[in-house]
Design an enzyme around this catalytic site. Structure first.
Site, PDB file in Angstrom:
ATOM      1  N   CYS A   1      15.939 -10.141 -17.369  1.00 46.84           N
ATOM      2  CA  CYS A   1      17.226  -9.442 -17.302  1.00 46.84           C
ATOM      3  C   CYS A   1      16.985  -7.933 -17.255  1.00 46.84           C
ATOM      4  O   CYS A   1      15.871  -7.463 -17.431  1.00 46.84           O
ATOM      5  CB  CYS A   1      18.057  -9.745 -18.530  1.00 46.84           C
ATOM      6  SG  CYS A   1      18.032 -11.465 -19.026  1.00 46.84           S
TER       7      CYS A   1
ATOM      8  N   LYS B   1       8.926 -16.767   0.549  1.00 49.80           N
ATOM      9  CA  LYS B   1       8.740 -16.993  -0.890  1.00 49.80           C
ATOM     10  C   LYS B   1       9.315 -18.348  -1.298  1.00 49.80           C
ATOM     11  O   LYS B   1       8.790 -19.017  -2.172  1.00 49.80           O
ATOM     12  CB  LYS B   1       9.435 -15.863  -1.666  1.00 49.80           C
ATOM     13  CG  LYS B   1       9.240 -15.915  -3.172  1.00 49.80           C
ATOM     14  CD  LYS B   1       7.870 -15.466  -3.577  1.00 49.80           C
ATOM     15  CE  LYS B   1       7.632 -15.542  -5.074  1.00 49.80           C
ATOM     16  NZ  LYS B   1       6.204 -15.560  -5.399  1.00 49.80           N
TER      17      LYS B   1
HETATM   18  O1  M6R Z   1       8.567 -22.131  -5.501  1.00 53.22           O
HETATM   19  P1  M6R Z   1       7.448 -23.127  -5.527  1.00 53.22           P
HETATM   20  O2  M6R Z   1       6.507 -22.964  -6.649  1.00 53.22           O
HETATM   21  O3  M6R Z   1       7.943 -24.562  -5.439  1.00 53.22           O
HETATM   22  O4  M6R Z   1       6.648 -22.865  -4.171  1.00 53.22           O
HETATM   23  C1  M6R Z   1       5.626 -23.711  -3.745  1.00 53.22           C
HETATM   24  C2  M6R Z   1       4.748 -23.021  -2.727  1.00 53.22           C
HETATM   25  O5  M6R Z   1       5.469 -22.716  -1.573  1.00 53.22           O
HETATM   26  C3  M6R Z   1       4.167 -21.716  -3.297  1.00 53.22           C
HETATM   27  O6  M6R Z   1       3.467 -21.969  -4.472  1.00 53.22           O
HETATM   28  C4  M6R Z   1       3.187 -21.062  -2.292  1.00 53.22           C
HETATM   29  O7  M6R Z   1       2.088 -21.869  -2.122  1.00 53.22           O
HETATM   30  C5  M6R Z   1       2.815 -19.677  -2.849  1.00 53.22           C
HETATM   31  N1  M6R Z   1       3.452 -18.654  -2.088  1.00 53.22           N
HETATM   32  C6  M6R Z   1       1.372 -19.423  -2.851  1.00 53.22           C
HETATM   33  O8  M6R Z   1       1.081 -18.155  -3.333  1.00 53.22           O
END
Ligand code: M6R
Length: 606
Positions: free
Chosen positions: A2, A601
């Site tokens: 926050c 992301k």
């Molecule tokens: O939001 P999430 O943890 O489910 O995302 C899964 C993957 O897309 C994420 O961990 C991706 O591999 C990262 N950007 C790696 O750094």
């Protein structure tokens, strides 16, 4: 994570737009709800708040018309209590003559709320910001003056937080902090639309929300209370209530630099935030009743699955090793899409799945969750974004407590996933979790000690567009994660692999100078030394990451030494140099590590 902002001026005036602008400047931290409160000379508090974007909530509730002599705004990132209007901040005390807001986490929130209810106070929400208000109210009601009431409240509130509070018929605001950031600004508001201008002081969790108003600031430390008048501030020690002399300083950094905490990229900032967020998640886990619920179900489960994608899947892999090694409990770690054909047809109400996701919105994870639920499996969540679909769709979930992770490569959310798995494994095994309290310091030490060497190695191996990262046991997960980071932001091909598999084929890729990284915890050294020699005797460059060890140093081309720790903590430290390596290689290649090409992301697509 926050954000809070409070302002004190020398006369009654429109404060709505100042509060809205300050809230906008806090949005980079991530949030789900917004609120503002003003306190007027006539002894009234005007409080408006709801779930939603700053501009939408400000327009819907007409923040622009809010006026007063003091004001507070808060952006909430849900941890205690779902995102809702009642849980949004600021919060009033029982009879509505005090208002306050916090950022961070008060980990004994549930216990304190029960005490306040028993003491007859009006508790309206589940939120720990409200708990901070009642913690002060409790002692004001007993007749303590406000500073002493705050000092006593400080002792009752466990966790990492910063808090600002004001009350009617008092021309000041008060703020204090433990663990989280808090900074004060002192200045004058422009005369335009404000005849004669006015002096002000303000306080915020974040420097960027203050900078456009003033560059004259005072930094508040843990265990300090700051009292804000319109033209000056007073800092006192919580311990003895005595005044502390603190001269204001003038800040010269740009807004962009300040948002990145002085780091050139969000990724580097987030890498360095890891010790702090690890501390916060450990605090939260210690106070969490959901941990109990999850462990009870997990203990009696027929099969236990840890399910995720990408980095979150790597955390699941490490988690499965921790559960087996520490608690003797077999776990099936599985990539979410593969869960569907391989396990979903066979699961039932006797099984438990822990779905892991930073965003809580990854479609592959949600697809698996939906099918698991249809099969009657008990589904738990581990997510960073509270209020995300994952947290709304699971019976019980734990927050990662990382705040907003801006850079696409996951760093702090990965290590807090690992910390959470470690904590759960310790609890499952009935081991004393106090041992884990060493983690934040060890992480800080690792970052500090390995950074210069990593920067140098990054420069030396950066011409390679193909490399390997190898590990075994829980460090197999770390090798996969290091390789993913390298691929993601350097665009080089880097394969993560079980170290013992390298000789079964990939060894043929080794030529003069070819880089192979070995993640080598003490118990694997004999095994890894063989692998290292298979590489070096073919002219390859074997880079070892491990605790100081004469055999490793004698055999590897480079030895990156991480601090000595409990074997269970070692993987958590070993991943840090790999994050730094990928960062430095990416920057040296001229890429932006925060926003690698082709990637998003949050992957809400199949
Ligand atoms: O939001 P999430 O943890 O489910 O995302 C899964 C993957 O897309 C994420 O961990 C991706 O591999 C990262 N950007 C790696 O750094």
């Amino acid at each position: 994570m926050c954000g809070i902002f409070g302002i004190v001026t020398n006369k009654q005036q429109p404060l709505g737009s100042i509060l809205t602008d300050a809230a906008r400047r806090l949005t980079y931290r991530g949030y789900d709800s917004v609120g503002a409160a003003t306190i007027s000379d006539d002894g009234t508090i005007d409080l408006r708040k709801d779930v939603g974007r700053v501009d939408d909530v400000a327009a819907k509730y007409n923040f622009a018309e809010m006026s007063g002599r003091r004001g507070i705004t808060q952006l909430r990132w849900a941890t205690f209590g779902e995102p809702s209007q009642i849980n949004a901040q600021p919060h009033l005390d029982s009879d509505g003559d005090m208002v306050g807001a916090h950022n961070g986490n008060v980990v004994n929130n549930v216990e304190l709320r029960q005490q306040f209810i028993a003491e007859g106070m009006t508790v309206r929400s589940q939120n720990d910001g409200e708990t901070c208000v009642h913690a002060v109210e409790r002692y004001v009601n007993k007749g303590y003056d406000i500073i002493d009431a705050i000092r006593l409240a400080y002792g009752d509130l466990a966790g990492d937080y910063a808090f600002v509070i004001g009350r009617v018929n008092d021309d000041r605001l008060y703020a204090f902090k433990k663990g989280s950031g808090l900074v004060v600004g002192i200045g004058e508001l422009p005369a335009a639309g404000n005849p004669g201008g006015s002096t002000f002081t303000c306080v915020s969790s974040d420097l960027p929300s203050i900078l456009p108003l003033t560059r004259k600031i005072v930094r508040i430390q843990d265990g300090e209370i700051v009292t804000l008048w319109p033209d000056h501030v007073e800092v006192r020690s919580v311990k003895d209530g005595k005044c502390i002399n603190r001269e204001p300083e003038i800040v010269t950094e740009t807004m962009d630099a300040v948002q990145k905490g002085g780091y050139p990229h969000f990724m580097l900032k987030e890498i360095h935030e890891q010790p702090q967020v690890a501390r916060e998640v450990l605090h939260l886990l210690e106070g969490s009743r959901d941990v109990e619920t999850m462990l009870n179900k997990m203990k009696s489960a027929r099969h236990l699955y840890f399910i995720g994608c990408g980095t979150s899947y790597h955390a699941c892999l490490a988690g499965a090793v921790f559960f087996a090694q520490l608690a003797g409990r077999a776990v099936i770690p599985v990539l979410a899409p593969q869960f569907v054909p391989q396990y979903a047809p066979a699961v039932s109400h006797e099984d438990v799945g822990l779905f892991v996701s930073q965003s809580g919105e990854t479609k592959d994870v949600l697809n698996a969750l939906q099918i698991a639920e249809q099969r009657g499996m008990t589904c738990f969540g581990l997510a960073n974004v509270i209020g995300s679909t994952l947290t709304k769709s699971t019976a019980c979930w734990l927050p990662l407590c990382c705040g907003y992770e801006i850079s696409v490569p996951a760093t702090k959310t990965f290590t807090n996933q690992i910390v959470t798995f470690l904590y759960l494994a310790y609890r499952m095994a009935g081991r004393d979790t106090r041992e884990l309290e060493k983690i934040p310091e060890l992480m800080g030490q690792t970052l500090e000690e390995t950074a210069p060497q990593i920067a140098a190695i990054a420069g030396e191996i950066n011409r390679w567009n193909d490399l390997y990262c190898l590990g075994y046991g829980a460090n197999y997960a770390i090798a996969l994660e290091g390789a993913l980071k390298l691929k993601e932001i350097t665009y080089a091909h880097c394969e993560g692999m079980l170290s013992t598999e390298f000789k079964h084929g990939p060894l043929s890729a080794v030529s003069k100078g070819y880089p192979v990284i070995f993640v080598a915890p003490p118990e694997d050294v004999p095994l890894i030394v063989s692998g290292i020699n298979e590489v070096t005797c073919r002219g390859g460059r074997a880079i070892a990451i491990g605790e100081a060890d004469s055999s490793l140093s004698a055999n590897a081309s480079d030895m990156i030494v991480i601090p000595k720790s409990n074997p269970a903590i070692n993987p958590l430290l070993a991943v840090l140099p790999l994050q730094l390596l990928s960062y430095h290689m990416s920057v040296a290649r001229g890429y932006d590590p925060d926003f690698p090409r082709n990637l998003s992301k949050t992957l809400t697509v199949d």
